[in-house]
Design a protein around this motif. Structure first.
Motif, short mmCIF file in Angstrom:
data_model
loop_
_atom_site.label_atom_id
_atom_site.label_comp_id
_atom_site.label_asym_id
_atom_site.label_seq_id
_atom_site.Cartn_x
_atom_site.Cartn_y
_atom_site.Cartn_z
N GLN A 1 0.83 -1.21 0.00
CA GLN A 1 0.00 0.00 0.00
C GLN A 1 0.87 1.26 0.00
O GLN A 1 0.57 2.24 -0.69
CB GLN A 1 -0.93 0.01 1.22
CG GLN A 1 -2.00 -1.04 1.20
CD GLN A 1 -3.03 -0.77 0.12
OE1 GLN A 1 -3.34 0.37 -0.19
NE2 GLN A 1 -3.55 -1.84 -0.46
N LYS A 2 1.95 1.22 0.77
CA LYS A 2 2.86 2.37 0.83
C LYS A 2 3.48 2.63 -0.55
O LYS A 2 3.54 3.77 -1.01
CB LYS A 2 3.96 2.10 1.87
CG LYS A 2 4.94 3.23 2.02
CD LYS A 2 5.99 2.87 3.07
CE LYS A 2 7.08 3.93 3.15
NZ LYS A 2 8.13 3.56 4.10
N GLU A 3 3.91 1.57 -1.21
CA GLU A 3 4.50 1.70 -2.55
C GLU A 3 3.48 2.28 -3.54
O GLU A 3 3.80 3.16 -4.34
CB GLU A 3 5.02 0.36 -3.03
CG GLU A 3 5.81 0.44 -4.33
CD GLU A 3 6.41 -0.89 -4.72
OE1 GLU A 3 6.37 -1.20 -5.92
OE2 GLU A 3 6.90 -1.61 -3.83
N GLN A 4 2.25 1.78 -3.47
CA GLN A 4 1.19 2.30 -4.35
C GLN A 4 0.94 3.78 -4.07
O GLN A 4 0.78 4.58 -4.98
CB GLN A 4 -0.10 1.51 -4.18
CG GLN A 4 -0.08 0.14 -4.80
CD GLN A 4 -1.37 -0.64 -4.53
OE1 GLN A 4 -2.16 -0.28 -3.68
NE2 GLN A 4 -1.55 -1.72 -5.27
N PHE A 5 0.92 4.14 -2.79
CA PHE A 5 0.72 5.54 -2.42
C PHE A 5 1.84 6.41 -2.95
O PHE A 5 1.59 7.49 -3.51
CB PHE A 5 0.61 5.68 -0.90
CG PHE A 5 0.60 7.11 -0.44
CD1 PHE A 5 -0.55 7.88 -0.57
CD2 PHE A 5 1.74 7.69 0.10
CE1 PHE A 5 -0.56 9.20 -0.18
CE2 PHE A 5 1.74 9.01 0.49
CZ PHE A 5 0.59 9.77 0.36
N LEU A 6 3.09 5.98 -2.78
CA LEU A 6 4.23 6.76 -3.24
C LEU A 6 4.20 6.92 -4.76
O LEU A 6 4.50 7.99 -5.29
CB LEU A 6 5.54 6.12 -2.78
CG LEU A 6 5.81 6.20 -1.28
CD1 LEU A 6 7.07 5.40 -0.92
CD2 LEU A 6 5.94 7.63 -0.82
N ARG A 7 3.83 5.86 -5.46
CA ARG A 7 3.72 5.95 -6.92
C ARG A 7 2.63 6.93 -7.33
O ARG A 7 2.80 7.73 -8.24
CB ARG A 7 3.45 4.58 -7.54
CG ARG A 7 4.66 3.70 -7.56
CD ARG A 7 4.38 2.40 -8.23
NE ARG A 7 5.52 1.53 -8.10
CZ ARG A 7 5.74 0.50 -8.86
NH1 ARG A 7 4.88 0.18 -9.80
NH2 ARG A 7 6.80 -0.26 -8.68
N MET A 8 1.49 6.86 -6.64
CA MET A 8 0.40 7.76 -6.96
C MET A 8 0.79 9.21 -6.67
O MET A 8 0.49 10.12 -7.44
CB MET A 8 -0.86 7.39 -6.16
CG MET A 8 -2.08 8.16 -6.61
SD MET A 8 -3.61 7.85 -5.69
CE MET A 8 -3.47 6.21 -5.11
N ALA A 9 1.50 9.44 -5.58
CA ALA A 9 1.96 10.78 -5.23
C ALA A 9 2.93 11.29 -6.30
O ALA A 9 2.87 12.46 -6.71
CB ALA A 9 2.61 10.79 -3.86
#
Length: 178
Positions: free
Chosen positions: A42-50
């Protein structure tokens, strides 16, 4: 005997409790690892989205500025003949009345200030090095006094906004006979 039986029973209960604790620890460890992996995903997905959002914001800002620059360039292009005519009027007003010359100079100054406020840069001066990206050479002249590939005469000034050329300068380029 009752004590031995009670001690065995307490020992069994302790073993059962210890086994349950070990099983709970195993389950907790497995669940912890699973939750940690899910968190990292989830953290990786969030960072990518950011990062994607930041790139989108920057791209949109560039497009907005480019749209503004294009609109300004198109508008200024319509006024360039007026600027050219003022330059011609000023250069040929040597025999004119001082008040008339002063009026022409004031109008030219206002036009220059308007271009400055719009970030329009004028270029193309005699003596500059010829650059085919900025200048349109309409003729060449042999002149030993001027460096090769320098501008000898400017027929029409060039204008740009940022990196966008509104109009290339029309110039005469010097050749060297040395």
């Amino acid at each position: 005997m009752a004590r031995k039986k009670g001690a065995k029973s307490a020992s069994k209960a302790e073993n059962t409790a210890a086994e349950k604790n070990q099983q709970t620890e195993k389950v907790d460890k497995a669940e912890y690892d699973k939750l940690k992996e899910e968190f990292n995903t989830q953290k990786e997905q969030f960072l990518r989205m950011a990062a994607e959002y930041d790139n989108f914001r920057k791209r949109t800002e560039k497009e907005k500025l480019a749209t503004f620059d294009n609109a300004v360039a198109t508008t200024v292009e319509a006024f360039l003949p007026v600027a050219d005519n003022f330059a011609i009027a000023l250069s040929s007003s040597d025999n004119a009345d001082d008040e008339f010359k002063k009026g022409l100079e004031m109008i030219r100054k206002q036009l220059d200030n308007a271009f400055k406020q719009l970030n329009i840069e004028e270029f193309g001066e005699a003596g500059e090095k010829f650059d085919p990206n900025l200048h349109n050479a309409i003729s060449r002249i042999d002149d030993e006094k001027l460096p090769e590939d320098s501008i000898a005469t400017v027929y029409q000034k060039g204008y740009r906004i940022g990196d966008k050329i509104i109009r290339h300068a029309m110039v005469q380029v010097a050749n060297s006979n040395g």
